[in-house]
Scaffold this motif. Sequence first.
Motif, short mmCIF file in Angstrom:
data_model
loop_
_atom_site.label_atom_id
_atom_site.label_comp_id
_atom_site.label_asym_id
_atom_site.label_seq_id
_atom_site.Cartn_x
_atom_site.Cartn_y
_atom_site.Cartn_z
N UNK A 5 -17.06 -5.62 24.33
CA UNK A 5 -16.61 -5.76 25.71
C UNK A 5 -15.82 -7.05 25.90
N UNK A 6 -16.36 -8.14 25.36
CA UNK A 6 -15.69 -9.43 25.51
C UNK A 6 -14.32 -9.40 24.85
N UNK A 7 -14.25 -8.90 23.64
CA UNK A 7 -12.98 -8.89 22.90
C UNK A 7 -11.95 -8.01 23.59
N UNK A 8 -12.35 -6.80 23.99
CA UNK A 8 -11.41 -5.91 24.68
C UNK A 8 -10.93 -6.53 25.99
N UNK A 36 -12.99 -11.29 32.31
CA UNK A 36 -14.39 -11.53 32.67
C UNK A 36 -14.58 -12.74 33.58
N UNK A 37 -13.51 -13.48 33.82
CA UNK A 37 -13.64 -14.66 34.68
C UNK A 37 -14.14 -14.29 36.07
N UNK A 38 -13.80 -13.08 36.54
CA UNK A 38 -14.29 -12.66 37.86
C UNK A 38 -15.81 -12.65 37.91
N UNK A 39 -16.45 -12.24 36.83
CA UNK A 39 -17.91 -12.22 36.80
C UNK A 39 -18.45 -13.65 36.94
N UNK A 40 -17.81 -14.58 36.23
CA UNK A 40 -18.24 -15.97 36.32
C UNK A 40 -17.96 -16.56 37.69
N UNK A 41 -16.81 -16.22 38.28
CA UNK A 41 -16.47 -16.73 39.61
C UNK A 41 -17.47 -16.23 40.64
N UNK A 42 -17.76 -14.93 40.62
CA UNK A 42 -18.73 -14.37 41.56
C UNK A 42 -20.09 -15.00 41.41
N UNK A 43 -20.52 -15.19 40.16
CA UNK A 43 -21.82 -15.80 39.91
C UNK A 43 -21.85 -17.24 40.42
#
Length: 554
Positions: free
Chosen positions: A326-329, A57-64
């Motif tokens: 979602x986060x755990x998976x 999920x880091x990509x979502x944070x990076x894009x944001x």
Amino acid sequence: MSQDVEPAAAQSAPPTGTRTKANETLEDYTLRFAPRSYRKWSVGVVATSALGGIAYLADFAIGANIGISYGTVNALWGILVFAVVIFLSGFPLAYYAARYNLDLDLITRGSGFGYYGSVVTNVIFATFTFIFFALEGSIMAQGLELGLGIPLWIGYAVSTIIIFPLVVYGMSLLSTLQLWTTPIWLILMVLPFVYLLISHPDSVSTFFAYQGEKGQGSASLGSVMLAAGVCLSLIAQIAEQIDYLRFMPPRTPENSRRWWCAMVLAGPGWVIFGAAKQVIGLFLAVYLIANVAGGAGFANEPVQQFLITYTNIMPAWLALTLAVILVVISQIKINVTNAYSGSLAWTNSFTRITKHYPGRLVFLGVNLVIALILMEANMFDFLNTILGFYANCGMAWVVVVASDIVINKYVLGLSPKQPEFRRGMLYAVNPVGFGSMIIAAGVSILAFFGVLGETLASYSPLVAIVLAFVFPPIIALATGGKYYLRRTDDGIEHAMHDEYGNPSGETLRCEACEQDFERPDMTASGTGAGYVCSLCLSTDRAGAHVLPEQTAAP
């Protein structure tokens, strides 16, 4: 592309010549060429397993984050630059891994760095794995706190401990885990984005009009490069893709099309999915900022992005449940890859330096402990600086190897096309790759910290890329390519490759450990008594089995 799962017995069956001191089924051929006898997975299973590792999920944070800082237009251009650089630099590396069944460290050795020279790149990669393990583990802990009320410090420990048993059996278990969790993850990730496009079509125009905190409505080259630099901290992800791709089956006329599709999609093609996630992360962030009270305060948090969007679609309890799932998976899928790849990198470096092989599982534990310390110490306040510093080193390494393969091997012909990784066949250090990386990383780091002027600081990623691309051919031409191979003859008459150019599956007996290994892993022994495997060569402290330097062509 086929995704048929091979029979369990075939996947987990021990390879020919299991070592007495290290079960290679558990060790996953950490320091070796991955033999044909072990590579029983179809191209579809290997590709799905490799792509399962990019579920982070880091990509979502990076894009944001880059969108909030520089605006949508600059962020999108930065993501495009990131995607192009990653794809072009990753393609030759992925091809060599899949074709010759080697991890990136073994490829790096013969692509301009030398037997010991690639140790520094292993440390760079190992650092990548525990930094991003800590980052992803913290996101998982936030999800556990939000959904289950588990305190963060306990969540950090849980997100670390749960990974160890999942990584113990290497590719045998990881392939199954990634295969079965990927469909669920895809549905949960895409659902919010599709919902907003259908129910809030105006969110698209809002997205493109967003100017960020600095109010940059139009493209600025400096801002684009700064955004790209943040994204390019992920450049070492290709090494994790390669840790799966090295288990590709031999390429034959029958499977050639599927083989190429799998290699491209799961190799450099990972960046297509990574860039898409960054765009979605920015899209969701802009939606929260524009439509949710106080959204600017948490718009860059992936857990909140999905929870709030889910809440618009379904009851709150179900939205929270799905967000936590979602986060755990996602975090399990990426952190088993981080832990696995990190254990390979540390073991490689330690064994070459000390001539002692402790086993992959020892360094699996080491990598997890380092990541847990980072999480528990809450050291993320300065991780942005660490990632910026790291990105320059990572880009220098990967682009240097890509440049050596493309230019020095195929254009200039100064670097041997067949990858070499065995001790005794390579010089300790090759100035072509090692020197190029030091120059590119050193100059770009100076630029990053403003030593070369504030203007150039924004372009430090470009500095790293350009220098890493041009210096390998320059140094190779200056040295005449004489530091690539210490020997051109490994003393074995048997063919190294089959009729299709794949590594041979013929087995030979190692005189040191008295086990059978496939031809590409062997050399003649320096004792003159027979053959020796690459691991026994690596751990030979006296150097009795190492062939002498070849003074003249055979």
